[in-house]
Scaffold this motif. Structure first.
Motif, short mmCIF file in Angstrom:
data_model
loop_
_atom_site.label_atom_id
_atom_site.label_comp_id
_atom_site.label_asym_id
_atom_site.label_seq_id
_atom_site.Cartn_x
_atom_site.Cartn_y
_atom_site.Cartn_z
N LEU A 27 -10.20 3.06 -10.12
CA LEU A 27 -10.50 2.10 -9.42
C LEU A 27 -10.47 2.61 -7.87
N LEU A 28 -9.40 3.11 -7.47
CA LEU A 28 -9.43 3.88 -5.91
C LEU A 28 -10.49 4.69 -5.51
N ARG A 29 -11.05 5.45 -6.68
CA ARG A 29 -12.48 6.25 -6.20
C ARG A 29 -13.45 5.36 -5.53
N ASP A 30 -13.54 4.03 -5.56
CA ASP A 30 -14.47 3.33 -4.95
C ASP A 30 -13.76 2.92 -3.59
N GLY A 31 -12.49 3.04 -3.26
CA GLY A 31 -12.07 2.78 -1.80
C GLY A 31 -10.54 2.36 -2.05
N PRO A 32 -9.98 2.10 -0.80
CA PRO A 32 -8.69 1.44 -0.83
C PRO A 32 -8.55 0.14 -1.45
N LEU A 33 -7.39 -0.23 -1.98
CA LEU A 33 -7.09 -1.44 -2.47
C LEU A 33 -5.65 -1.92 -2.34
N ALA A 34 -5.37 -3.15 -2.13
CA ALA A 34 -3.82 -3.70 -1.87
C ALA A 34 -3.39 -3.69 -3.43
N VAL A 35 -2.27 -3.41 -3.42
CA VAL A 35 -1.30 -3.61 -4.79
C VAL A 35 -1.74 -4.69 -5.60
N GLY A 36 -1.88 -5.99 -5.05
CA GLY A 36 -2.28 -7.11 -5.60
C GLY A 36 -3.86 -7.17 -6.28
N GLU A 37 -4.54 -6.50 -5.43
CA GLU A 37 -5.93 -6.36 -6.12
C GLU A 37 -6.04 -5.34 -7.17
N ILE A 38 -5.25 -4.49 -7.18
CA ILE A 38 -5.08 -3.31 -8.19
C ILE A 38 -4.66 -4.02 -9.40
N ALA A 39 -3.65 -5.04 -9.40
CA ALA A 39 -2.79 -5.58 -10.41
C ALA A 39 -3.88 -6.55 -11.03
N ASP A 40 -4.49 -7.28 -10.31
CA ASP A 40 -5.31 -8.16 -10.68
C ASP A 40 -6.55 -7.58 -11.50
N ARG A 41 -7.21 -6.66 -10.93
CA ARG A 41 -8.35 -5.98 -11.75
C ARG A 41 -7.88 -5.28 -13.14
N LEU A 42 -6.56 -4.84 -13.14
CA LEU A 42 -6.40 -4.05 -14.50
C LEU A 42 -5.64 -5.13 -15.17
N GLY A 43 -5.30 -6.20 -14.79
CA GLY A 43 -4.58 -7.11 -15.77
C GLY A 43 -2.96 -6.87 -15.85
N LEU A 44 -2.50 -6.14 -14.61
CA LEU A 44 -1.04 -5.95 -14.66
C LEU A 44 -0.45 -6.88 -14.04
N ARG A 45 1.00 -6.94 -14.28
CA ARG A 45 1.82 -7.82 -13.33
C ARG A 45 2.00 -6.87 -12.10
N GLN A 46 2.28 -7.42 -11.11
CA GLN A 46 2.34 -6.55 -9.79
C GLN A 46 3.26 -5.73 -9.72
N PRO A 47 4.71 -6.23 -10.37
CA PRO A 47 5.65 -4.98 -10.48
C PRO A 47 5.33 -3.74 -11.23
N GLN A 48 4.41 -3.97 -12.33
CA GLN A 48 3.95 -2.90 -13.18
C GLN A 48 3.10 -2.06 -12.34
N ALA A 49 2.25 -2.65 -11.50
CA ALA A 49 1.45 -1.87 -10.77
C ALA A 49 2.09 -1.25 -9.50
N SER A 50 3.11 -1.84 -9.03
CA SER A 50 3.87 -1.15 -7.95
C SER A 50 4.66 -0.03 -8.76
N LYS A 51 5.08 -0.16 -9.77
CA LYS A 51 5.77 1.06 -10.48
C LYS A 51 4.78 2.02 -10.61
N HIS A 52 3.61 2.05 -11.02
CA HIS A 52 2.60 3.07 -11.26
C HIS A 52 2.24 3.71 -10.00
N LEU A 53 2.12 3.20 -8.96
CA LEU A 53 1.54 3.24 -7.66
C LEU A 53 2.62 4.21 -6.99
N LYS A 54 3.90 3.82 -7.47
CA LYS A 54 5.10 4.60 -6.83
C LYS A 54 4.80 6.02 -7.44
#
Length: 114
Positions: A27-54
């Protein structure tokens, strides 16, 4: 390659081995994204996305900047350049093996000719 470089590659490979993290990188290959956008696009809960981003951040694959109350994630190019260099270091080995195979196949063809 130095041990330090190899350690970075192992860290990068380990971080990318998890499918959700690889999807985040895609996803980030196309440019910067906020954690909420990443979570939405991947169908993840925000805490899950944040854990992976960490994990991606700790391994140096992404960087984060704070914009008001949002955390914006961006890919860093350096880990991918190091991975590319590491992979390229195997190119001569593979080329040698292909050359040996080509020579062997030629020998077989020459033996088959009457």
């Amino acid at each position: 390659m130095s041990g330090k470089g190899l350690g970075m590659d192992i860290t990068t490979l380990s971080a990318l081995a998890e499918p959700n993290r690889m999807n985040i990188v895609q996803l980030l290959r196309d440019g910067p994204l906020a954690v909420g956008e990443i979570a939405d696009r991947l169908g993840l809960r925000q805490p899950q996305a944040s854990k992976h981003l960490k994990v991606l951040s700790d391994s140096g694959i992404v960087e984060v900047r704070v914009d008001a109350n949002r955390r914006i994630y961006t890919l860093r190019s350096e880990p991918f350049q190091e991975l590319d260099s590491w992979v390229q270091s195997f190119r001569h080995l593979m080329e040698d093996r292909f050359d040996n195979l080509d020579n062997y196949l030629r020998e077989l063809q020459n033996k088959e000719k009457p």
